[in-house]
Design an enzyme around this catalytic site. Structure first.
Site, PDB file in Angstrom:
ATOM      1  N   TYR A 200     -17.057 -61.415 -10.553  1.00  0.00           N
ATOM      2  CA  TYR A 200     -15.774 -61.266 -11.234  1.00  0.00           C
ATOM      3  C   TYR A 200     -15.899 -60.150 -12.260  1.00  0.00           C
ATOM      4  CZ  TYR A 200     -12.490 -62.139 -15.078  1.00  0.00           C
ATOM      5  OH  TYR A 200     -11.577 -61.987 -16.083  1.00  0.00           O
ATOM      6  N   PHE A 201     -14.992 -59.180 -12.205  1.00  0.00           N
ATOM      7  CA  PHE A 201     -15.021 -58.038 -13.109  1.00  0.00           C
ATOM      8  C   PHE A 201     -14.045 -58.268 -14.255  1.00  0.00           C
ATOM      9  CE2 PHE A 201     -13.414 -53.867 -14.485  1.00  0.00           C
ATOM     10  CZ  PHE A 201     -14.592 -53.193 -14.756  1.00  0.00           C
ATOM     11  N   ALA A 202     -14.577 -58.342 -15.473  1.00  0.00           N
ATOM     12  CA  ALA A 202     -13.763 -58.535 -16.681  1.00  0.00           C
ATOM     13  C   ALA A 202     -13.668 -57.225 -17.444  1.00  0.00           C
ATOM     14  CB  ALA A 202     -14.389 -59.610 -17.565  1.00  0.00           C
ATOM     15  N   TYR A 203     -12.461 -56.848 -17.822  1.00  0.00           N
ATOM     16  CA  TYR A 203     -12.258 -55.605 -18.571  1.00  0.00           C
ATOM     17  C   TYR A 203     -11.460 -55.819 -19.846  1.00  0.00           C
ATOM     18  CZ  TYR A 203      -7.821 -56.069 -16.077  1.00  0.00           C
ATOM     19  OH  TYR A 203      -6.647 -56.555 -15.577  1.00  0.00           O
ATOM     20  N   GLY A 204     -11.014 -57.058 -20.068  1.00  0.00           N
ATOM     21  CA  GLY A 204     -10.217 -57.382 -21.243  1.00  0.00           C
ATOM     22  C   GLY A 204     -10.970 -58.293 -22.192  1.00  0.00           C
ATOM     23  N   SER A 205     -10.285 -59.294 -22.709  1.00  0.00           N
ATOM     24  CA  SER A 205     -10.901 -60.178 -23.698  1.00  0.00           C
ATOM     25  C   SER A 205     -12.062 -60.974 -23.132  1.00  0.00           C
ATOM     26  CB  SER A 205      -9.847 -61.128 -24.277  1.00  0.00           C
ATOM     27  OG  SER A 205      -9.275 -61.928 -23.255  1.00  0.00           O
TER      28      SER A 205
ATOM     29  N   TYR B 154      -5.789 -58.325 -30.215  1.00  0.00           N
ATOM     30  CA  TYR B 154      -6.235 -58.242 -28.826  1.00  0.00           C
ATOM     31  C   TYR B 154      -7.238 -57.108 -28.647  1.00  0.00           C
ATOM     32  CZ  TYR B 154      -5.976 -57.794 -23.732  1.00  0.00           C
ATOM     33  OH  TYR B 154      -6.291 -57.703 -22.408  1.00  0.00           O
TER      34      TYR B 154
ATOM     35  N   GLU C 132      -6.418 -67.767 -17.077  1.00  0.00           N
ATOM     36  CA  GLU C 132      -5.582 -66.573 -17.189  1.00  0.00           C
ATOM     37  C   GLU C 132      -4.133 -66.853 -16.796  1.00  0.00           C
ATOM     38  OE1 GLU C 132      -6.219 -63.807 -18.492  1.00  0.00           O
ATOM     39  OE2 GLU C 132      -8.403 -63.777 -18.686  1.00  0.00           O
TER      40      GLU C 132
END
Length: 240
Positions: free
Chosen positions: A11-16, A140, A95
């Site tokens: 899983y690619f996370a780019y936010g919080s 954020y 999410e």
């Protein structure tokens, strides 16, 4: 590999979710492996419509158009987490059960050795034109900046995040009154939506189609109310 047979997923996370405080401590998700990664085909944007006056724009991805790299539009960096199928479901549920995001499979490059790996990530469920994007809140962006620093993302990318303009609320009694009256209605609606997600999400963490239709109607009603009615009297709550 058949996606239905996968027991583990990147899983690619780019936010919080890059921040350990959010991903592992608040959401209680323990990754099996963690890698700094880059998706060269997409860039970070803020095309997920949030809540005016609080979190107007949330992080999303869009495909880089031809010629954009020459004007400073660069690829998105983030964190690839190897997750069990159950923890991946928990990510989807956390999410919003698919009300704002949809899951896509993209090619990522791991920074440690340059290897390519298919990853699952979340993009906006609706295509929102860049002219309609709203500014993210300082709160954020602080999560993204902290997560990028914790995960040692490339320094130029950290600087790019730090330079991102954020929504700055005017300090006036009239503006604060306007925010309070807006929140009095729409924060209650937001609470009901969050409760509905918890109640109606399925085993994969997604809510049913009828729920998505209702959410879309409420989301656009809220933004029409902000853009064409509320902001005319109390000031804008999205930084535009």
């Amino acid at each position: 590999m058949d996606e239905t047979c996968e027991t583990e997923r990147w899983y690619f996370a780019y936010g919080s979710n890059m921040s350990a405080a959010v991903f592992t401590r608040r959401r209680k998700i323990e990754p099996l492996q963690t890698e700094v990664a880059c998706i060269t085909s997409h860039t970070l944007c803020f095309n997920i419509m949030g809540v005016p006056y609080s979190d107007p724009g949330m992080g999303g991805l869009r495909r880089i158009k031809e010629g954009e790299e020459s004007v400073g539009i660069g690829p998105v960096f983030g964190v690839a987490y190897l997750l069990s199928r159950e923890n991946f479901r928990r990510v989807i549920a956390s999410e919003g059960g698919g009300i704002a995001y949809k899951t896509v499979k993209l090619a990522a490059t791991f920074q440690k050795d340059g290897s390519a790996m298919p990853v699952y990530t979340l993009v906006g469920r609706h295509e929102v034109d860049s002219s309609y994007e709203r500014l993210p809140s300082a709160r954020y962006m602080a999560l993204l900046i902290r997560g990028a620093r914790e995960q040692s993302l490339p320094q130029p990318y950290q600087e790019r995040l730090a330079a991102q303009p954020t929504f700055q609320a005017p300090q006036s009694a009239m503006y604060n009154t306007g925010k309070w009256t807006f929140d009095a209605l729409w924060k209650r609606v937001q609470w009901c939506i969050e409760r509905g997600v918890r109640q109606f999400k399925d085993d994969e963490g997604h809510v049913p189609g009828w729920f998505l239709i209702g959410f879309d109607c409420l989301l656009w009603t809220m933004w029409i109310h902000h853009d064409y009615i509320h902001s005319k009297f109390w000031g804008r709550g999205d930084g535009r």
